[in-house]
Design a protein around this motif. Structure first.
Motif: not given
Length: 84
Positions: A59-73, A76-82
């Motif tokens: 839906g309209a939930d916030l999602w996180y990009p993880c398709w490249g090495e820089s996005e993955a890092a 990971a930090v954003a999810i940990s903080n969340k």
């Protein structure tokens, strides 16, 4: 954490797992975070985008990009903080 991809959407077992988790989210007993694993398959990509049962769930939930090495890092930090 749901790692969203075309293969995930097409898997019957993944759908059952996601729907089960979503039922807990609706009751406030679980957080669901969506990680997009392909920059060509997101809720805003074109022409191919997340749709159907998975599109409704994200839906309209916030999602996180993880398709490249820089996005993955960063993700990971954003999810940990969340989660903390």
């Amino acid at each position: 954490v749901v790692c969203v991809s075309r293969a995930y959407k097409e898997s019957g077992n993944c759908r059952l797992e996601a729907e089960y988790a979503h039922s807990f989210k609706q009751r406030g007993a679980l957080k669901m975070l969506f990680v997009m694993c392909d920059d060509g398959y997101t809720t805003v990509s074109s022409p191919d985008r997340v749709s159907g049962w998975l599109g409704i769930m994200v839906g309209a939930d916030l999602w996180y990009p993880c398709w490249g090495e820089s996005e993955a890092a960063k993700t990971a930090v954003a999810i940990s903080n969340k989660l903390n």
